[in-house]
Design a protein around this motif. Structure first.
Motif, mmCIF file in Angstrom:
data_model
loop_
_atom_site.group_PDB
_atom_site.id
_atom_site.type_symbol
_atom_site.label_atom_id
_atom_site.label_comp_id
_atom_site.label_asym_id
_atom_site.label_seq_id
_atom_site.Cartn_x
_atom_site.Cartn_y
_atom_site.Cartn_z
ATOM 1 N N ASP A 42 0.830 -1.207 0.000
ATOM 2 C CA ASP A 42 0.000 0.000 0.000
ATOM 3 C C ASP A 42 0.866 1.258 0.000
ATOM 4 O O ASP A 42 0.609 2.199 -0.758
ATOM 5 C CB ASP A 42 -0.940 0.010 1.216
ATOM 6 N N ASP A 43 1.895 1.263 0.866
ATOM 7 C CA ASP A 43 2.780 2.442 0.967
ATOM 8 C C ASP A 43 3.513 2.703 -0.348
ATOM 9 O O ASP A 43 3.741 3.850 -0.735
ATOM 10 C CB ASP A 43 3.800 2.256 2.085
ATOM 11 N N LEU A 44 3.902 1.640 -1.037
ATOM 12 C CA LEU A 44 4.651 1.783 -2.290
ATOM 13 C C LEU A 44 3.740 1.916 -3.506
ATOM 14 O O LEU A 44 4.208 2.210 -4.608
ATOM 15 C CB LEU A 44 5.591 0.579 -2.479
ATOM 16 N N GLY A 45 2.468 1.670 -3.324
ATOM 17 C CA GLY A 45 1.528 1.754 -4.448
ATOM 18 C C GLY A 45 1.724 0.650 -5.454
ATOM 19 O O GLY A 45 1.610 0.895 -6.663
ATOM 20 N N ILE A 46 2.043 -0.559 -4.978
ATOM 21 C CA ILE A 46 2.264 -1.693 -5.878
ATOM 22 C C ILE A 46 1.334 -2.833 -5.468
ATOM 23 O O ILE A 46 0.784 -2.847 -4.363
ATOM 24 C CB ILE A 46 3.740 -2.174 -5.846
ATOM 25 N N ASP A 47 1.185 -3.809 -6.358
ATOM 26 C CA ASP A 47 0.331 -4.954 -6.045
ATOM 27 C C ASP A 47 1.085 -5.921 -5.132
ATOM 28 O O ASP A 47 2.307 -5.876 -5.020
ATOM 29 C CB ASP A 47 -0.135 -5.632 -7.337
ATOM 30 N N LEU A 48 0.347 -6.816 -4.478
ATOM 31 C CA LEU A 48 0.922 -7.775 -3.536
ATOM 32 C C LEU A 48 1.940 -8.706 -4.200
ATOM 33 O O LEU A 48 2.951 -9.053 -3.597
ATOM 34 C CB LEU A 48 -0.184 -8.597 -2.864
ATOM 35 N N LEU A 49 1.670 -9.098 -5.447
ATOM 36 C CA LEU A 49 2.576 -10.004 -6.139
ATOM 37 C C LEU A 49 3.945 -9.344 -6.363
ATOM 38 O O LEU A 49 4.993 -9.964 -6.134
ATOM 39 C CB LEU A 49 1.964 -10.448 -7.472
#
Length: 184
Positions: A42-49
């Motif tokens: 969430d903090d990095l704005g990326i997906d979990l994968l």
């Protein structure tokens, strides 16, 4: 067999990786790690994968960085010179260095082994001194005294052929000659 503490290399077979992951998922509570991964994503704005892949990458042994290549050391051949100025002419090593740097352009760090004697000085300078600089240094003066620089020939020559001066064997200290069958 407990595989949870083994590091899995990325180039190992996928079956071993799957086996290790199944064991960890079955045996280890991962709630804290799930929360952390979700928070990082969430903090990095990326997906979990993508977050999981980056974390997996971080846990793998990285290839060692190539050792820095040492810079080549330029070994400067030094030559011994004699200057016609010494301690009786009120000269010191710093003055000599200063004059040599100013008049010849030689690096101060390449002026070595200054040995100031009464009437002359012995000094080591780089071998690659141009002839015109050498001629100029002959006329340079310190305290109204010309340097009159001269290259000093080495007293010690390397012998390539070591010949014995005598053809007879040398006597041993005990009085017996070398090669004596009765010698100890």
């Amino acid at each position: 067999m407990n595989n949870s503490n083994k590091a899995v290399e990325p180039d190992q077979k996928p079956e071993l990786l799957k086996e290790c992951l199944q064991h960890i998922l079955a045996q280890t509570p991962l709630d804290t790690q799930r929360t952390l991964v979700q928070s990082l994503a969430d903090d990095l704005g990326i997906d979990l994968l993508s977050c999981a892949a980056a974390l997996f990458y971080l846990t793998q042994p990285q290839p060692a960085a190539p050792a820095p290549t040492p810079e080549p050391v330029n070994i400067i051949k030094m030559v011994r010179y004699r200057l016609d100025i010494g301690s009786q002419h009120q000269v010191n090593a710093e003055t000599l260095k200063k004059v040599l740097v100013e008049e010849s352009g030689v690096d101060k760090n390449n002026i070595n082994n200054i040995n100031i004697r009464g009437l002359y000085t012995l000094i080591d300078l780089p071998d690659a001194m141009p002839p015109d600089i050498f001629q100029h240094l002959k006329t340079v003066e310190i305290n109204a005294r010309p340097l009159a620089i001269k290259r000093v020939k080495s007293r010690y020559k390397k012998r390539t052929n070591l010949h014995r001066r005598r053809s007879k064997p040398h006597p041993v200290k005990s009085g017996k000659t070398a090669g004596d069958p009765c010698a100890d």
